[in-house]
Write a protein that holds these residues in place. Sequence first.
Motif, PDB file in Angstrom:
ATOM      1  N   ASN A   1      23.411  37.255  49.599  1.00 51.02           N
ATOM      2  CA  ASN A   1      24.786  36.034  48.985  1.00 51.02           C
ATOM      3  C   ASN A   1      24.859  34.728  49.939  1.00 51.02           C
ATOM      4  O   ASN A   1      24.991  33.376  49.101  1.00 51.02           O
ATOM      5  CB  ASN A   1      25.964  37.151  48.628  1.00 51.02           C
ATOM      6  N   ARG A   2      24.434  34.455  51.131  1.00 55.63           N
ATOM      7  CA  ARG A   2      24.732  33.192  51.502  1.00 55.63           C
ATOM      8  C   ARG A   2      23.234  32.969  51.338  1.00 55.63           C
ATOM      9  O   ARG A   2      23.356  31.662  50.960  1.00 55.63           O
ATOM     10  CB  ARG A   2      24.218  33.733  53.312  1.00 55.63           C
ATOM     11  N   ALA A   3      22.278  33.585  51.653  1.00 55.74           N
ATOM     12  CA  ALA A   3      21.079  32.680  50.857  1.00 55.74           C
ATOM     13  C   ALA A   3      21.765  31.469  49.461  1.00 55.74           C
ATOM     14  O   ALA A   3      21.415  30.087  49.417  1.00 55.74           O
ATOM     15  CB  ALA A   3      19.662  32.934  50.344  1.00 55.74           C
TER      16      ALA A   3
ATOM     17  N   ILE B   1      14.633  32.003  45.407  1.00 58.34           N
ATOM     18  CA  ILE B   1      14.095  33.225  45.990  1.00 58.34           C
ATOM     19  C   ILE B   1      13.315  33.293  44.687  1.00 58.34           C
ATOM     20  O   ILE B   1      13.292  34.204  43.222  1.00 58.34           O
ATOM     21  CB  ILE B   1      14.338  34.169  46.789  1.00 58.34           C
ATOM     22  N   ILE B   2      11.575  33.268  45.186  1.00 59.87           N
ATOM     23  CA  ILE B   2      10.664  33.888  43.822  1.00 59.87           C
ATOM     24  C   ILE B   2       9.177  34.035  44.154  1.00 59.87           C
ATOM     25  O   ILE B   2       9.559  34.052  45.742  1.00 59.87           O
ATOM     26  CB  ILE B   2      10.255  31.858  42.961  1.00 59.87           C
TER      27      ILE B   2
ATOM     28  N   PHE C   1       8.502  33.309  48.326  1.00 60.09           N
ATOM     29  CA  PHE C   1       9.393  32.381  49.248  1.00 60.09           C
ATOM     30  C   PHE C   1      10.409  32.311  48.836  1.00 60.09           C
ATOM     31  O   PHE C   1      11.819  32.554  47.091  1.00 60.09           O
ATOM     32  CB  PHE C   1       8.894  31.147  48.344  1.00 60.09           C
ATOM     33  N   ALA C   2      11.913  31.582  49.359  1.00 57.58           N
ATOM     34  CA  ALA C   2      13.177  31.514  49.407  1.00 57.58           C
ATOM     35  C   ALA C   2      12.344  29.348  49.558  1.00 57.58           C
ATOM     36  O   ALA C   2      11.923  28.983  50.250  1.00 57.58           O
ATOM     37  CB  ALA C   2      13.963  31.522  50.924  1.00 57.58           C
TER      38      ALA C   2
ATOM     39  N   ASP D   1      14.918  38.537  55.548  1.00 59.84           N
ATOM     40  CA  ASP D   1      15.954  40.078  54.663  1.00 59.84           C
ATOM     41  C   ASP D   1      16.537  39.432  53.098  1.00 59.84           C
ATOM     42  O   ASP D   1      15.684  40.056  52.565  1.00 59.84           O
ATOM     43  CB  ASP D   1      17.935  39.849  55.349  1.00 59.84           C
ATOM     44  N   ALA D   2      16.977  38.133  52.780  1.00 63.49           N
ATOM     45  CA  ALA D   2      16.932  38.216  51.276  1.00 63.49           C
ATOM     46  C   ALA D   2      15.927  37.943  50.615  1.00 63.49           C
ATOM     47  O   ALA D   2      16.017  38.332  48.915  1.00 63.49           O
ATOM     48  CB  ALA D   2      17.651  36.210  51.303  1.00 63.49           C
ATOM     49  N   VAL D   3      15.065  37.100  50.903  1.00 63.67           N
ATOM     50  CA  VAL D   3      13.612  36.978  50.373  1.00 63.67           C
ATOM     51  C   VAL D   3      13.275  38.857  50.342  1.00 63.67           C
ATOM     52  O   VAL D   3      12.756  39.121  48.896  1.00 63.67           O
ATOM     53  CB  VAL D   3      12.525  36.555  51.221  1.00 63.67           C
TER      54      VAL D   3
END
Length: 170
Positions: A16-18, A25-26, A75-76, A117-119
């Motif tokens: 959520n932060r990202a 993110i892909i 990747f972010a 962690d988001a990735v």
Amino acid sequence: QIVEDDTNLFFRTALNRARREGLEIIEARCDDFGAHALMRLSAAWKKTKTLRNRDLAFFARPAVYADEPAVRKFFAVRDGEARAFVAFDPLFRDGRAFGYAANILRQDPREAPGLCDAVILHAAQQFKSEGLEQLNRGMLPFCPPPEGDDSPRGSPLSRLIVDTNWKLLN
């Protein structure tokens, strides 16, 4: 088990932060960003670590900044630039990938902590939608690459230890 996006608060918070910070993110290829750009990101990340001059080759394979057989990379991205990436090595059973292990994680130190962690959560959601069974979020020591994979695996001593332990323990 694949991370459940509705039960893991830590990973959800990072994702959520990202998103709030405008990061996308892909899943992509290294060539989409260029090996030199990814090496610069990795070098900046390493400067924040205690062992700055080398990867922990005994526990994790070295980063490869090119496409690799069966390895998936997420990747972010901000403004077309990779700000973090995670390489997922396949876990095989009966000749088929049944899951992945997050093996190489790199993050631009200028970004907020937790971007990798988001990735990982984004990738876990993708893997789950594909019906994959398992995601290992840590390192896989003593696990050799698939047959025919000629990617670098550290020093000759590291290769000997990994190969010997793999044969003895499996």
